[in-house]
Design a protein around this motif. Structure first.
Motif, short mmCIF file in Angstrom:
data_model
loop_
_atom_site.label_atom_id
_atom_site.label_comp_id
_atom_site.label_asym_id
_atom_site.label_seq_id
_atom_site.Cartn_x
_atom_site.Cartn_y
_atom_site.Cartn_z
N GLU A 1 -11.28 0.16 -2.37
CA GLU A 1 -10.72 0.46 -3.46
C GLU A 1 -9.41 1.18 -3.13
OE1 GLU A 1 -10.57 4.62 -6.37
OE2 GLU A 1 -11.58 4.21 -4.74
N VAL A 2 -9.16 0.11 -3.75
CA VAL A 2 -7.35 0.43 -3.89
C VAL A 2 -6.52 1.14 -4.93
CG1 VAL A 2 -6.89 -2.14 -2.19
CG2 VAL A 2 -7.03 -1.91 -4.57
N ASN A 3 -5.05 1.62 -4.87
CA ASN A 3 -4.68 2.08 -5.60
C ASN A 3 -2.87 0.96 -6.06
OD1 ASN A 3 -2.92 2.10 -3.98
ND2 ASN A 3 -1.66 3.54 -3.16
N VAL B 1 -7.45 3.10 -0.76
CA VAL B 1 -7.57 4.52 -1.50
C VAL B 1 -7.87 4.98 0.07
CG1 VAL B 1 -8.53 6.22 -1.93
CG2 VAL B 1 -7.68 4.24 -3.22
N GLY B 2 -8.66 4.72 0.74
CA GLY B 2 -9.59 5.21 1.73
C GLY B 2 -8.61 5.26 3.23
N ALA B 3 -7.86 4.54 3.45
CA ALA B 3 -6.72 4.63 4.44
C ALA B 3 -5.50 5.62 4.02
CB ALA B 3 -5.79 3.41 4.24
N LEU B 4 -5.15 5.74 2.82
CA LEU B 4 -4.45 7.21 2.82
C LEU B 4 -5.12 8.25 2.94
CD1 LEU B 4 -3.25 5.71 -0.90
CD2 LEU B 4 -2.24 5.68 1.06
N ALA C 1 -4.00 -9.02 0.91
CA ALA C 1 -4.56 -7.75 1.43
C ALA C 1 -2.74 -7.04 1.40
CB ALA C 1 -5.43 -7.32 2.57
N ALA C 2 -2.28 -7.79 1.28
CA ALA C 2 -0.24 -7.12 0.99
C ALA C 2 0.10 -5.63 1.11
CB ALA C 2 1.11 -7.75 1.90
N HIS C 3 -0.15 -5.27 1.56
CA HIS C 3 0.68 -4.02 1.54
C HIS C 3 1.54 -2.94 1.54
CE1 HIS C 3 -1.49 -0.81 3.19
NE2 HIS C 3 -2.58 -1.87 2.83
N SER C 4 3.07 -2.32 0.99
CA SER C 4 3.62 -1.32 2.05
C SER C 4 3.09 -0.50 2.87
CB SER C 4 4.34 -0.53 1.07
OG SER C 4 5.72 -1.09 0.32
N GLY C 5 3.31 -1.04 4.39
CA GLY C 5 2.73 -0.15 4.85
C GLY C 5 1.95 -0.19 5.85
N ALA C 6 1.08 -1.11 5.53
CA ALA C 6 -0.14 -2.04 5.77
C ALA C 6 0.01 -2.05 7.60
CB ALA C 6 0.24 -3.34 5.11
#
Length: 253
Positions: free
Chosen positions: A40-42, A48-51, A214-219
């Motif tokens: 699941e991603v935002n 979401v699991g990383a956050l 899969a790239a996103h800020s702070g990855a």
């Protein structure tokens, strides 16, 4: 409460604190957990699991996403399979710095590659002297697992590590606190895929799409340098992620 009961209570508390529990470590959860960022991603493509991991464990200096906006490439170095040198060639050509998490065996067997990592401006991280699962160790065992490799790298390479990655992604609240007590920041990841099995390497074009998208800020990307697929697709991954508007950098935590 009577004077006798008060005295007994005070004596019991004194015994507890004199037993080495004054740090309150006895209250920390020692349940073994296996980390995974989930699917699941935002709205910003961040798992979401990383956050949730950050929110729960940042107080122990543990992160699955960095505070910055850049992509952090990390490679786990359990053993050498001939692909680290070309990976380093690509990183140099593309002007990208990465984090290489070394086990004790890797640090001892591959001095020239480790020296090259350091000389080319990459970060060397601690992946445990014996790649042991920290929650399965005693307090002293955790310290030995981390600090014996810390001292070895400091002595042999003149380099002082500050980032730790839990072997096998296994952690507990108590273990993360122990890592923090050793002066380390723990980095898990917000992207990983099945790239580690050298006998069953993923298909390159499919992997390229998966890693790039899969790239996103702070990855924080977890890749394994034993992967032939990773070695071959890395130049295109870097180009694709940059074309999507992201840049690469070292951890900002």
């Amino acid at each position: 409460m009577t004077g006798k009961k008060t005295a007994a209570l005070m004596m019991s508390l004194a015994m507890i604190f004199s037993s080495g529990f004054g740090s309150m470590s006895f209250a920390l959860d020692d349940t073994l957990c296996g980390y995974g960022q989930g699917r699941e991603v935002n709205d910003e493509n961040c798992p979401v699991g990383a956050l949730m991991f950050n929110e729960q464990f940042y107080k122990y200096g543990a992160y699955a996403v960095t505070d910055g906006d850049k992509i952090v490439l990390t490679f786990d170095q359990g053993y050498e399979n001939g692909f680290t040198a070309p990976i380093l060639d690509t990183l140099r050509e593309k002007n990208v710095k990465a984090v290489f998490f070394l086990t004790g065996d890797y640090a001892k067997r591959n001095p020239e590659l480790v020296k090259r990592m350091i000389s080319e401006g990459h970060i060397i991280g601690n992946h445990g002297m014996a790649h042991a699962s920290l929650p399965k160790l005693s307090d002293e065992g955790i310290k030995e697992e981390i600090m014996s490799l810390h001292e070895y790298v400091k002595q042999e390479y003149g380099y002082e590590m500050k980032y730790f990655r839990p072997p096998c992604g296994e952690y507990s609240e108590k273990a993360l606190a122990a890592v923090h007590d050793c002066g380390y920041t723990t980095l898990v990841w917000s992207f990983a895929y099945c790239d580690w099995n050298v006998d069953d390497q993923p298909e390159e074009n499919e992997s390229l799409d998966r890693v790039s998208s899969a790239a996103h800020s702070g990855a924080i990307y977890l890749l394994h340098s034993v992967s032939e697929t990773n070695c071959h697709i890395l130049p295109r991954v870097i180009d694709n992620i940059r074309a999507a508007g992201f840049e690469f950098g070292l951890p900002e935590v």
